[in-house]
Write a protein that holds these residues in place. Structure first.
Motif, mmCIF file in Angstrom:
data_model
loop_
_atom_site.group_PDB
_atom_site.id
_atom_site.type_symbol
_atom_site.label_atom_id
_atom_site.label_comp_id
_atom_site.label_asym_id
_atom_site.label_seq_id
_atom_site.Cartn_x
_atom_site.Cartn_y
_atom_site.Cartn_z
ATOM 1 N N GLU A 1 1.548 48.129 60.923
ATOM 2 C CA GLU A 1 1.759 49.027 59.774
ATOM 3 C C GLU A 1 0.555 49.952 59.582
ATOM 4 N N GLN B 1 1.115 52.094 49.413
ATOM 5 C CA GLN B 1 1.283 51.552 50.776
ATOM 6 C C GLN B 1 -0.067 51.271 51.431
ATOM 7 N N ASN C 1 -1.769 44.040 58.073
ATOM 8 C CA ASN C 1 -0.724 44.218 59.075
ATOM 9 C C ASN C 1 -1.144 45.335 60.027
#
Lengths: 138, 584
Positions: free
Chosen positions: B218, B512, B215
């Motif tokens: 992100e 993350q 992504n």
């Protein structure tokens, strides 16, 4: 707009500029960088920072056989990738090695003077001069 | 992990047959991420049980992590091998450009096996490995010259890492280093000697790839978050400004800084060596590892006049940090920075571990003082505390040993003390020479557990300073804390983030970051993987002879004043007994 190296003596070789430049594509890694930091004869001797000087009469465009490199009004070139055949003449023509190469695409990566590298330099080595009147081509 | 990520490619190199091949090891990286986790598994696969570390079958593993080349400060390479210094797990981490170059060359790990009959260096570019003749480079006195020759003969400027060994590695000194980018080291446990045993002078690796993320939006956001903390927050300030030498003053005030072989733990003479004074009077410039904005590497300029010509100076940029100031300064009674820098420069020239060499020099000095050895043992050198010129000569003699005593010193202080006595002040733990922390029992328990990688460094000194200064904790609690912290550290060294960035990379952030590389692991899963990696390392250590019952402890640690006043035999033994039960 012109990108310039303000003070290479302050460069620590962290490559943040190179990664920032390559990250313009959205991905990680270094394939797309068109700024280079290399040691000046070993790290003990400091660094050389290589950026496109956006020449008024660009040697890279002059040797391009297909017109893929288009000179801009205020200096520098833009790449029309669809015209580029990946011959590498432009890379050879740039005597400061500021035409970088994307090995995966086999095409040059050309600085568009966006200044993202300067934004990510933590030590004020680079600057992007935005006002054309302040740009010196010396 | 992402389908196109070249992290899963493991490059195998056979020095005997001069062959190389690549294997896709996606399953390995998905299970253990990279770095320490993957390197441990590759070592288990490739290293025959009980092998001589200098045998051709003894492998060298390098591994980088998924976050390398993706986020800042993820620039560590983990090296794994069987240590010729301790006989068990050899693990050493280095930065420089090593990790970025390996990742950008399109590999997650490199496995080097076999041995060459002639000196070689490896040149790794464009998916190929070239075996280059290094006959001319072998035996050069100054280890930086071979690096210069390799630099001049190879491509990849600005994108390459150059690894090399010095004369100590060629001569199989068991605590010799592999040096990368002049100022970074795979130090401590003798990787340099394993290179030497394979006639491998060095290697160069370069590349320039793209790494896809899942992504892009992100990715940019998370990158900026991490970059901003690294450059603007106080978390990295210590490393950025004065650097690790900021600890010299702190530890000296606390009475935790080893002075003259830990005969004392504080001295009024150390002021010129403090990080503050070094920065004021000697710091010349700072440099960084690739893809790290912090620039913690501090260089001083050493200016030495030539005796025969007052208008000529030898000017050398010399790296310094806490461990070097301790080991080649306070530990050997050198308090003049210029004298210390001269000794550091020598140790770099021959390519040995600074901490080990400093401890050995200090032990030899005390052995002479106590008349346990004679002048003949060290070829009649006159050695005394603080005499850098004499120590410089001694470093040369240890790395080119002629007497039986010097040959023993080339195998470490534990080996030498077993033969010549003086074990009570031979400052080793698990056969590895001590780092510069006489902070209290938690630090020493950490050294003895061998829980961390080679640096003997561990969370213990922090427990000593945070929890044992005015209070006490049961030894069992200390061990629990040490082992728990290690599980997290295994994750950091697997993804492969610098431990200096531990204040940035908590497990939530790691989770993350990994998601963008196609790893779906939550914090608990990561913690569990960390624990497993730690146990895997112990499995290798125990297989190769690590044994809690065989650990010896120099009496000196109980005699010299420390900040906690709690270093007792009982504390240490209770902690070790408990740790043994937790690990076995």
């Amino acid at each position: 707009m012109k990108l310039s190296v303000k003070d290479a003596m302050r460069c620590v070789g962290c490559q943040s500029c190179m990664f920032a430049c390559s990250r313009r594509s959205g991905n990680a890694g270094l394939s797309n960088t068109c700024i280079g930091v290399r040691s000046t004869g070993g790290i003990s001797r400091g660094y050389t920072v290589i950026v496109c000087r956006s020449c008024k009469n660009p040697p890279c465009a002059n040797v391009c056989p297909t017109g893929a490199l288009v000179p801009q009004k205020n200096g520098g070139v833009r790449l029309k990738a669809s015209k580029c055949i990946g011959c590498g003449f432009c890379k050879e023509a740039c005597i400061i090695d500021a035409v970088f190469w994307n090995e995966e695409q086999n095409k040059p990566v050309i600085c568009v003077q966006c200044g993202i590298c300067a934004e990510y330099c933590p030590y004020d080595v680079l600057e992007l001069i935005k006002d054309e009147k302040e740009v010196s081509y010396e | 992990m992402n389908e196109n990520d070249t992290l899963s490619r493991v490059l195998y190199i056979d020095l005997t047959k001069k062959k190389f091949w690549v294997k896709g090891r996606k399953e390995l990286f998905e299970k253990y991420l990279g770095g320490t986790g993957v390197a441990t598994q590759l070592l288990m696969e490739e290293c025959p049980e009980g092998i001589d570390p200098f045998s051709p079958e003894s492998p060298i593993i390098f591994a980088v992590g998924p976050l390398t080349g993706v986020f800042p400060l993820a620039s560590k390479t983990c090296a794994m091998f069987k240590s010729p210094h301790t006989g068990d797990l050899g693990e050493s981490h280095a930065g420089g450009r090593s990790a970025i170059a390996i990742r950008m060359a399109g590999y997650g790990a490199i496995v080097i096996k076999g041995a060459s009959e002639i000196p070689v260096y490896l040149s790794i570019h464009d998916g190929k490995v070239f075996f280059k003749n290094a006959e001319t480079l072998w035996g050069m006195k100054d280890g930086s010259i071979p690096a210069r020759v390799i630099r001049q003969n190879e491509k990849g400027e600005g994108l390459r890492a150059i690894f090399r060994i010095g004369q100590a590695g060629e001569n199989l000194v068991t605590y010799s280093n592999v040096i990368t980018e002049t100022y970074r080291h795979f130090g401590r446990l003798g990787l340099g000697a394993v290179f030497g045993s394979k006639k491998l002078k060095g290697l160069i690796v370069s590349g320039k790839r793209m790494i896809e993320v899942t992504n892009k939006k992100e990715y940019r956001k998370l990158y900026n978050d991490i970059y901003n903390i690294a450059t603007d927050s106080p978390v990295m300030k210590k490393y950025h400004d004065i650097g690790t030498p900021v600890n010299i003053k702190t530890l000296n005030t606390l009475k935790a800084l080893p002075i003259k072989n830990l005969q004392k733990s504080t001295s009024e003479s150390i002021e010129p060596l403090t990080g503050e004074e070094m920065a004021k009077n000697h710091l010349a410039r700072r440099v960084a590892c690739a893809h790290c904005p912090v620039a913690c590497i501090h260089l001083a300029y050493l200016r030495e006049p030539y005796e025969d010509d007052p208008y000529f100076f030898k000017t050398t940029p010399v790296g310094y940090d806490f461990e070097l100031i301790y080991s080649l300064g306070t530990m050997v009674g050198i308090y003049d920075p210029t004298q210390m820098l001269k000794l550091i420069d020598k140790v770099e020239e021959v390519g040995v571990d600074a901490m080990s060499m400093g401890v050995i020099l200090a032990w030899i000095t005390e052995m002479l003082e106590r008349n346990k050895i004679s002048g003949a043992d060290i070829e009649e050198l006159q050695i005394k505390w603080g005499d850098a010129d004499a120590y410089i000569k001694l470093v040369d003699k240890i790395t080119h040993p002629k007497t039986a005593f010097l040959k023993a010193c080339a195998k470490g202080v534990d080996f030498a003390a077993n033969k010549y006595g003086g074990k009570e002040f031979a400052m080793q733990f698990g056969k590895n020479e001590m780092p510069g922390y006489h902070t209290g029992p938690a630090g020493y328990l950490g050294f003895l557990l061998g829980a961390r990688h080679s640096h003997l460094d561990n969370a213990g000194y922090s427990i000593d300073q945070k929890e044992l200064l005015d209070n006490t904790l049961a030894p069992e609690k200390v061990v629990d804390k040490l082992l728990d912290e290690e599980a997290i550290r295994q994750i950091l060294s697997s993804i492969a983030v610098c431990f200096f960035a531990r204040g940035i990379y908590n497990l939530k952030l790691v989770s993350q970051g990994l998601k963008l590389l196609g790893f779906n692991l939550d914090e608990n899963q990561l913690h569990e993987i960390g624990r497993q990696i730690h146990l895997n390392k112990y499995q290798f250590k125990i297989r190769e002879g690590f044994n809690f019952d065989k650990l010896t402890i120099p009496e000196r640690i109980y005699e010299t004043e420390d900040p906690t006043g709690q270093i007792t035999k009982e504390f240490i033994q209770t902690g070790l007994d408990y740790a043994q039960k937790q690990i076995n």
